[in-house]
Design a protein around this motif. Structure first.
Motif, PDB file in Angstrom:
ATOM      1  N   GLY A   1      28.035  22.674  56.299  1.00 18.66           N
ATOM      2  CA  GLY A   1      26.814  21.830  55.870  1.00 18.66           C
ATOM      3  C   GLY A   1      25.617  22.891  55.413  1.00 18.66           C
ATOM      4  N   GLU A   2      25.725  24.080  55.315  1.00 18.42           N
ATOM      5  CA  GLU A   2      24.650  25.169  55.059  1.00 18.42           C
ATOM      6  C   GLU A   2      24.747  25.379  53.467  1.00 18.42           C
ATOM      7  OE1 GLU A   2      24.967  28.964  57.190  1.00 18.42           O
ATOM      8  OE2 GLU A   2      26.086  27.848  58.930  1.00 18.42           O
ATOM      9  N   ALA A   3      23.397  25.312  53.188  1.00 17.32           N
ATOM     10  CA  ALA A   3      23.079  25.594  51.625  1.00 17.32           C
ATOM     11  C   ALA A   3      22.814  26.765  51.423  1.00 17.32           C
ATOM     12  CB  ALA A   3      21.766  24.667  51.449  1.00 17.32           C
ATOM     13  N   VAL A   4      23.837  27.547  50.792  1.00 19.04           N
ATOM     14  CA  VAL A   4      23.890  28.914  50.448  1.00 19.04           C
ATOM     15  C   VAL A   4      24.408  28.858  49.024  1.00 19.04           C
ATOM     16  CG1 VAL A   4      24.454  29.807  52.596  1.00 19.04           C
ATOM     17  CG2 VAL A   4      26.452  29.359  51.201  1.00 19.04           C
ATOM     18  N   HIS A   5      24.180  30.184  48.389  1.00 19.98           N
ATOM     19  CA  HIS A   5      24.557  30.436  47.246  1.00 19.98           C
ATOM     20  C   HIS A   5      25.077  32.045  47.025  1.00 19.98           C
ATOM     21  CE1 HIS A   5      24.872  29.085  42.733  1.00 19.98           C
ATOM     22  NE2 HIS A   5      24.941  30.558  42.622  1.00 19.98           N
ATOM     23  N   LEU A   6      26.150  32.050  46.658  1.00 26.71           N
ATOM     24  CA  LEU A   6      26.755  33.528  46.491  1.00 26.71           C
ATOM     25  C   LEU A   6      26.466  34.141  44.997  1.00 26.71           C
ATOM     26  CD1 LEU A   6      28.231  35.817  47.952  1.00 26.71           C
ATOM     27  CD2 LEU A   6      30.291  34.832  47.161  1.00 26.71           C
ATOM     28  N   LEU A   7      25.640  35.296  45.121  1.00 27.60           N
ATOM     29  CA  LEU A   7      25.290  35.843  43.922  1.00 27.60           C
ATOM     30  C   LEU A   7      25.771  37.327  43.841  1.00 27.60           C
ATOM     31  CD1 LEU A   7      23.662  36.332  41.249  1.00 27.60           C
ATOM     32  CD2 LEU A   7      21.732  37.040  42.388  1.00 27.60           C
ATOM     33  N   LEU A   8      26.784  37.509  43.025  1.00 23.95           N
ATOM     34  CA  LEU A   8      27.473  38.804  42.711  1.00 23.95           C
ATOM     35  C   LEU A   8      27.120  39.433  41.424  1.00 23.95           C
ATOM     36  CD1 LEU A   8      31.150  37.851  43.794  1.00 23.95           C
ATOM     37  CD2 LEU A   8      29.513  38.485  45.106  1.00 23.95           C
ATOM     38  N   ILE A   9      26.436  40.633  41.647  1.00 25.37           N
ATOM     39  CA  ILE A   9      26.082  41.537  40.566  1.00 25.37           C
ATOM     40  C   ILE A   9      26.856  42.965  40.380  1.00 25.37           C
ATOM     41  CG2 ILE A   9      24.172  42.533  39.209  1.00 25.37           C
ATOM     42  CD1 ILE A   9      22.394  40.572  40.745  1.00 25.37           C
ATOM     43  N   GLY A  10      27.345  43.003  39.433  1.00 27.79           N
ATOM     44  CA  GLY A  10      28.080  44.398  39.118  1.00 27.79           C
ATOM     45  C   GLY A  10      29.262  44.377  38.009  1.00 27.79           C
ATOM     46  N   PRO A  11      29.602  45.490  37.457  1.00 31.25           N
ATOM     47  CA  PRO A  11      30.544  45.625  36.393  1.00 31.25           C
ATOM     48  C   PRO A  11      31.798  45.090  36.902  1.00 31.25           C
ATOM     49  CG  PRO A  11      29.995  47.644  37.077  1.00 31.25           C
ATOM     50  CD  PRO A  11      29.080  46.901  37.737  1.00 31.25           C
ATOM     51  N   VAL A  12      32.848  44.221  36.203  1.00 30.94           N
ATOM     52  CA  VAL A  12      34.139  44.245  36.430  1.00 30.94           C
ATOM     53  C   VAL A  12      35.038  45.260  36.157  1.00 30.94           C
ATOM     54  CG1 VAL A  12      36.080  42.557  36.101  1.00 30.94           C
ATOM     55  CG2 VAL A  12      33.834  41.578  36.008  1.00 30.94           C
ATOM     56  N   SER A  13      35.232  46.012  37.106  1.00 29.01           N
ATOM     57  CA  SER A  13      36.355  47.245  37.018  1.00 29.01           C
ATOM     58  C   SER A  13      37.716  46.925  37.049  1.00 29.01           C
ATOM     59  CB  SER A  13      35.844  48.340  38.115  1.00 29.01           C
ATOM     60  OG  SER A  13      36.058  47.905  39.407  1.00 29.01           O
ATOM     61  N   VAL A  14      38.015  45.580  37.639  1.00 30.20           N
ATOM     62  CA  VAL A  14      39.523  45.353  37.936  1.00 30.20           C
ATOM     63  C   VAL A  14      39.316  43.778  37.320  1.00 30.20           C
ATOM     64  CG1 VAL A  14      41.396  44.802  39.231  1.00 30.20           C
ATOM     65  CG2 VAL A  14      39.768  47.084  39.469  1.00 30.20           C
ATOM     66  N   PRO A  15      39.682  43.623  36.048  1.00 35.80           N
ATOM     67  CA  PRO A  15      39.632  42.208  35.633  1.00 35.80           C
ATOM     68  C   PRO A  15      40.680  41.271  36.368  1.00 35.80           C
ATOM     69  CG  PRO A  15      39.824  43.776  33.736  1.00 35.80           C
ATOM     70  CD  PRO A  15      39.850  44.627  35.068  1.00 35.80           C
ATOM     71  N   SER A  16      41.728  41.615  36.696  1.00 36.72           N
ATOM     72  CA  SER A  16      42.688  40.879  37.306  1.00 36.72           C
ATOM     73  C   SER A  16      42.283  40.529  38.849  1.00 36.72           C
ATOM     74  CB  SER A  16      44.116  41.339  37.551  1.00 36.72           C
ATOM     75  OG  SER A  16      43.805  42.494  38.436  1.00 36.72           O
ATOM     76  N   TYR A  17      41.315  41.232  39.265  1.00 37.36           N
ATOM     77  CA  TYR A  17      40.731  40.837  40.515  1.00 37.36           C
ATOM     78  C   TYR A  17      39.590  39.918  40.373  1.00 37.36           C
ATOM     79  CZ  TYR A  17      38.202  41.378  45.196  1.00 37.36           C
ATOM     80  OH  TYR A  17      37.700  41.104  46.242  1.00 37.36           O
ATOM     81  N   TYR A  18      38.749  40.001  39.067  1.00 39.45           N
ATOM     82  CA  TYR A  18      37.872  38.888  39.056  1.00 39.45           C
ATOM     83  C   TYR A  18      38.560  37.518  38.715  1.00 39.45           C
ATOM     84  CZ  TYR A  18      33.797  37.124  36.416  1.00 39.45           C
ATOM     85  OH  TYR A  18      32.707  36.304  35.993  1.00 39.45           O
ATOM     86  N   ASP A  19      39.729  37.583  37.910  1.00 39.03           N
ATOM     87  CA  ASP A  19      40.307  36.314  37.857  1.00 39.03           C
ATOM     88  C   ASP A  19      40.762  35.736  39.449  1.00 39.03           C
ATOM     89  OD1 ASP A  19      40.156  36.534  35.246  1.00 39.03           O
ATOM     90  OD2 ASP A  19      42.181  37.540  34.738  1.00 39.03           O
TER      91      ASP A  19
END
Length: 240
Positions: free
Chosen positions: A86-104
């Motif tokens: 029930g915690e109101a959080v938001h995850l913000l990730l900033i950075g270049p995608v060096s491994v597209p498969s991992y991003y997927d």
């Protein structure tokens, strides 16, 4: 290395191993530096409005390239556990995608855990630019769950902006972050530790201790000091 007159280690965890391997060499630990004043210059960008993050959500920031080593999947699981509680959080990730498969995989994981709406990924931003400064200055917690990290310059950037840090107990981070002093250290393979550390940071007193500790620590990593130490090392090597 055999022909070098001196060796510079960026990570403190590497120093002892290099000294042991090359006992006749001049070896020093010389970390990366940070432009403290530049990072502390107030950003004019309103982060939440710019990225569409509701005001009631606690922003959990991670600045690093998107790949397996940086272990952002742990943070997605962390966000899911927080949401389930029930915690109101938001995850913000900033950075270049060096491994597209991992991003997927990361996006599929967020969708599968039902937290896609509580995740924002900015795949690259200008280092030290307006967005990066706004993120550090206006987020609530900085998280670095790397599986391996020789140093961790992003921790310095977070410290510049008074942002409390939770980092992995690995590599150079173990020497950079003093657990309970200028940050909190957790096992990058144990999400439960991160949940507990994040919960601990709801205490204003702990946040204040870590913010002050980080602000004091970052003074040791100004480019002026780092450059001076590098110059002294060059003089030492050349005069031998």
């Amino acid at each position: 290395v055999l022909d070098a007159a001196g060796v510079i280690c960026v990570g403190a965890n590497e120093l002892a191993a290099v000294q042991e391997r090359y006992p006749g060499k001049r070896v020093i630990y010389l970390p990366n530096g940070v432009d403290v004043e530049a990072m502390r210059r107030p950003s004019k960008l309103v982060l939440r409005s710019h990225l569409g993050i509701p005001p009631e959500r606690r922003i959990l920031l991670c600045v690093s390239r998107i790949d397996y080593q940086k272990n952002q999947k742990l943070l997605v699981e962390l966000a899911a556990r927080c949401r389930a509680a029930g915690e109101a959080v938001h995850l913000l990730l900033i950075g270049p995608v060096s491994v597209p498969s991992y991003y997927d995989e990361l996006k599929k994981q967020a969708a599968g855990l039902g937290v896609a709406e509580w995740l924002t990924v900015v795949p690259g931003a200008e280092p030290g630019g307006e967005l990066i400064r706004a993120a550090y200055q206006q987020s609530d917690v900085f998280l670095l769950p790397s599986l391996h990290e020789p140093f961790g310059i992003v921790v310095l950037e977070a410290w510049c902006c008074g942002l409390p840090v939770i980092a992995s107990r690995v590599g150079g981070l173990q020497h950079l972050v003093r657990d309970g002093g200028n940050g909190l250290l957790c096992d990058p393979r144990q999400p439960g530790e991160w949940v507990r550390a994040l919960a601990a940071l709801t205490q204003p007193s702990l946040r204040e201790v870590l913010a002050q500790g980080g602000g004091q620590s970052v003074g040791d990593y100004s480019w002026e000091l780092v450059s001076s130490r590098l110059l002294d090392f060059y003089y030492e090597v050349l005069s031998s």
